[in-house]
Design a protein around this motif. Structure first.
Motif, PDB file in Angstrom:
ATOM      1  N   LEU A   1      65.383  75.525   9.603  1.00 60.63           N
ATOM      2  CA  LEU A   1      64.132  74.795   9.810  1.00 60.63           C
ATOM      3  C   LEU A   1      62.940  75.744   9.757  1.00 60.63           C
ATOM      4  O   LEU A   1      61.914  75.437   9.147  1.00 60.63           O
ATOM      5  CB  LEU A   1      64.159  74.046  11.141  1.00 60.63           C
ATOM      6  CG  LEU A   1      62.872  73.295  11.494  1.00 60.63           C
ATOM      7  CD1 LEU A   1      62.497  72.282  10.418  1.00 60.63           C
ATOM      8  CD2 LEU A   1      63.014  72.593  12.846  1.00 60.63           C
ATOM      9  N   LYS A   2      63.068  76.890  10.377  1.00 57.89           N
ATOM     10  CA  LYS A   2      61.974  77.870  10.338  1.00 57.89           C
ATOM     11  C   LYS A   2      61.700  78.317   8.908  1.00 57.89           C
ATOM     12  O   LYS A   2      60.526  78.467   8.512  1.00 57.89           O
ATOM     13  CB  LYS A   2      62.308  79.058  11.236  1.00 57.89           C
ATOM     14  CG  LYS A   2      62.187  78.748  12.726  1.00 57.89           C
ATOM     15  CD  LYS A   2      62.447  79.949  13.603  1.00 57.89           C
ATOM     16  CE  LYS A   2      63.901  80.171  13.850  1.00 57.89           C
ATOM     17  NZ  LYS A   2      64.167  81.203  14.870  1.00 57.89           N
ATOM     18  N   GLN A   3      62.753  78.506   8.118  1.00 55.48           N
ATOM     19  CA  GLN A   3      62.562  78.871   6.709  1.00 55.48           C
ATOM     20  C   GLN A   3      61.868  77.749   5.952  1.00 55.48           C
ATOM     21  O   GLN A   3      60.982  77.994   5.122  1.00 55.48           O
ATOM     22  CB  GLN A   3      63.918  79.199   6.067  1.00 55.48           C
ATOM     23  CG  GLN A   3      64.585  80.454   6.613  1.00 55.48           C
ATOM     24  CD  GLN A   3      63.697  81.681   6.471  1.00 55.48           C
ATOM     25  OE1 GLN A   3      63.243  82.266   7.467  1.00 55.48           O
ATOM     26  NE2 GLN A   3      63.425  82.068   5.243  1.00 55.48           N
ATOM     27  N   MET A   4      62.262  76.509   6.223  1.00 55.78           N
ATOM     28  CA  MET A   4      61.643  75.361   5.568  1.00 55.78           C
ATOM     29  C   MET A   4      60.161  75.260   5.920  1.00 55.78           C
ATOM     30  O   MET A   4      59.318  74.938   5.056  1.00 55.78           O
ATOM     31  CB  MET A   4      62.389  74.084   5.967  1.00 55.78           C
ATOM     32  CG  MET A   4      63.788  73.978   5.361  1.00 55.78           C
ATOM     33  SD  MET A   4      64.902  72.841   6.244  1.00 55.78           S
ATOM     34  CE  MET A   4      63.995  71.316   6.155  1.00 55.78           C
ATOM     35  N   MET A   5      59.827  75.551   7.163  1.00 54.56           N
ATOM     36  CA  MET A   5      58.428  75.538   7.586  1.00 54.56           C
ATOM     37  C   MET A   5      57.628  76.597   6.832  1.00 54.56           C
ATOM     38  O   MET A   5      56.503  76.340   6.358  1.00 54.56           O
ATOM     39  CB  MET A   5      58.344  75.770   9.091  1.00 54.56           C
ATOM     40  CG  MET A   5      58.909  74.619   9.914  1.00 54.56           C
ATOM     41  SD  MET A   5      59.255  75.037  11.647  1.00 54.56           S
ATOM     42  CE  MET A   5      57.607  75.159  12.317  1.00 54.56           C
ATOM     43  N   LYS A   6      58.190  77.786   6.689  1.00 57.59           N
ATOM     44  CA  LYS A   6      57.517  78.860   5.953  1.00 57.59           C
ATOM     45  C   LYS A   6      57.326  78.483   4.486  1.00 57.59           C
ATOM     46  O   LYS A   6      56.263  78.725   3.898  1.00 57.59           O
ATOM     47  CB  LYS A   6      58.322  80.149   6.065  1.00 57.59           C
ATOM     48  CG  LYS A   6      58.356  80.763   7.458  1.00 57.59           C
ATOM     49  CD  LYS A   6      59.251  81.989   7.496  1.00 57.59           C
ATOM     50  CE  LYS A   6      59.339  82.592   8.881  1.00 57.59           C
ATOM     51  NZ  LYS A   6      60.269  83.754   8.944  1.00 57.59           N
ATOM     52  N   GLU A   7      58.353  77.888   3.892  1.00 61.47           N
ATOM     53  CA  GLU A   7      58.275  77.477   2.487  1.00 61.47           C
ATOM     54  C   GLU A   7      57.201  76.397   2.311  1.00 61.47           C
ATOM     55  O   GLU A   7      56.458  76.391   1.316  1.00 61.47           O
ATOM     56  CB  GLU A   7      59.638  76.951   2.029  1.00 61.47           C
ATOM     57  CG  GLU A   7      60.721  78.017   1.965  1.00 61.47           C
ATOM     58  CD  GLU A   7      62.122  77.433   1.906  1.00 61.47           C
ATOM     59  OE1 GLU A   7      62.248  76.189   1.728  1.00 61.47           O
ATOM     60  OE2 GLU A   7      63.103  78.189   2.057  1.00 61.47           O
ATOM     61  N   HIS A   8      57.121  75.486   3.279  1.00 63.41           N
ATOM     62  CA  HIS A   8      56.169  74.384   3.186  1.00 63.41           C
ATOM     63  C   HIS A   8      54.733  74.897   3.177  1.00 63.41           C
ATOM     64  O   HIS A   8      53.916  74.468   2.357  1.00 63.41           O
ATOM     65  CB  HIS A   8      56.398  73.421   4.356  1.00 63.41           C
ATOM     66  CG  HIS A   8      55.668  72.136   4.238  1.00 63.41           C
ATOM     67  ND1 HIS A   8      55.895  71.233   3.221  1.00 63.41           N
ATOM     68  CD2 HIS A   8      54.685  71.567   5.021  1.00 63.41           C
ATOM     69  CE1 HIS A   8      55.115  70.181   3.361  1.00 63.41           C
ATOM     70  NE2 HIS A   8      54.363  70.370   4.441  1.00 63.41           N
ATOM     71  N   VAL A   9      54.399  75.799   4.087  1.00 62.80           N
ATOM     72  CA  VAL A   9      53.020  76.301   4.133  1.00 62.80           C
ATOM     73  C   VAL A   9      52.733  77.258   2.978  1.00 62.80           C
ATOM     74  O   VAL A   9      51.578  77.392   2.557  1.00 62.80           O
ATOM     75  CB  VAL A   9      52.692  76.960   5.491  1.00 62.80           C
ATOM     76  CG1 VAL A   9      52.850  75.955   6.620  1.00 62.80           C
ATOM     77  CG2 VAL A   9      53.536  78.201   5.737  1.00 62.80           C
ATOM     78  N   ALA A  10      53.771  77.903   2.462  1.00 61.22           N
ATOM     79  CA  ALA A  10      53.573  78.783   1.304  1.00 61.22           C
ATOM     80  C   ALA A  10      53.106  78.001   0.080  1.00 61.22           C
ATOM     81  O   ALA A  10      52.470  78.562  -0.823  1.00 61.22           O
ATOM     82  CB  ALA A  10      54.863  79.532   0.979  1.00 61.22           C
TER      83      ALA A  10
END
Length: 244
Positions: free
Chosen positions: A171-180
């Protein structure tokens, strides 16, 4: 982007959120931090339209939720602090229901569901009822339901509560990808270590009043410390002394 201006919520004479102004920017993960009862969940419910503000304005990607609530609600995916919803539906039925509510056209939907479900480790349980899920599995299916229509704004209330370490990492990786990709994530948390490592900006609230808004670096510079937990406790300790 989420823009909150002079936001106030009263229940009778009790002020739960007191004239707060802040922004959760595109390209940023914004952490909403505060003790239980500080006003985090009430703020998030007003932002998502579940509660009506007493005063103030809320804009989601520039759309005022009080003036055009349907269009504003299309801008975000929301995960509440309780995953115990639609328990008699199968996981896949719930996710498709949420996609239909948001008028997801269906193109690429199955692939998105599979990707989310595999990353969160729940793919093999999609054909089981949510009632049969553990708390952590229910949290995962609520996440997929909120994100399946690919909203630009993610609003997550304690999203990692009950998740296993692998799923929390994903989930943390998905959050980072989303804002990227130029989108925004706003999430509340009690876990300061997570906020310190994950957030670009933080909002600290106590008794309905904002104590700090800004970048993690600015917060550390202001309080001359590299430890977010130490700063949070110090900040609240100062307030407690003033209250006494």
């Amino acid at each position: 982007m989420v823009e909150v201006t002079n936001l106030t919520k009263k229940f009778g004479e009790k002020v739960v959120v007191d004239n707060t102004t802040w922004t959760a920017k595109d390209g940023h993960i914004t952490g909403f931090i505060g003790h239980n009862g500080a006003g985090k969940t009430t703020s998030l419910k007003m932002i998502t339209g579940a509660l009506k503000p007493t005063e103030g304005t809320i804009k989601l990607n520039g759309i005022d939720i009080r003036k055009d609530h349907l269009e504003a609600k299309k801008q975000f995916g929301y995960v509440s602090d309780s995953p115990d919803h639609f328990l008699r539906l199968k996981g896949i039925e719930y996710v498709n229901l949420m996609a239909d509510i948001y008028d997801d056209p269906g193109a690429g939907r199955a692939d998105r569901i599979k990707t989310f479900a595999e990353r969160l480790g729940i793919y093999d349980a999609l054909d089981s009822t949510i009632l049969s899920y553990s708390h952590g599995m229910r949290q995962k299916i609520m996440l997929i339901g909120a994100l399946v229509h690919n909203p630009s704004i993610w609003i997550l209330d304690e999203p990692m509560l009950g998740l296993d370490p692998q799923s929390a990492y994903e989930l943390k990786q998905m959050m980072k990808e989303h804002v990227a990709n130029g989108n925004s994530v706003l999430f509340s948390t009690h876990v300061l270590e997570v906020a310190e490592k994950l957030c670009d900006e933080v909002l600290i609230i106590k008794k309905g009043q904002m104590q700090f808004t800004g970048s993690v670096d600015a917060l550390k510079e202001k309080y001359a410390s590299d430890d977010l937990e130490e700063i949070f406790l110090k900040l609240n300790g100062i307030d407690n002394e003033e209250d006494s």
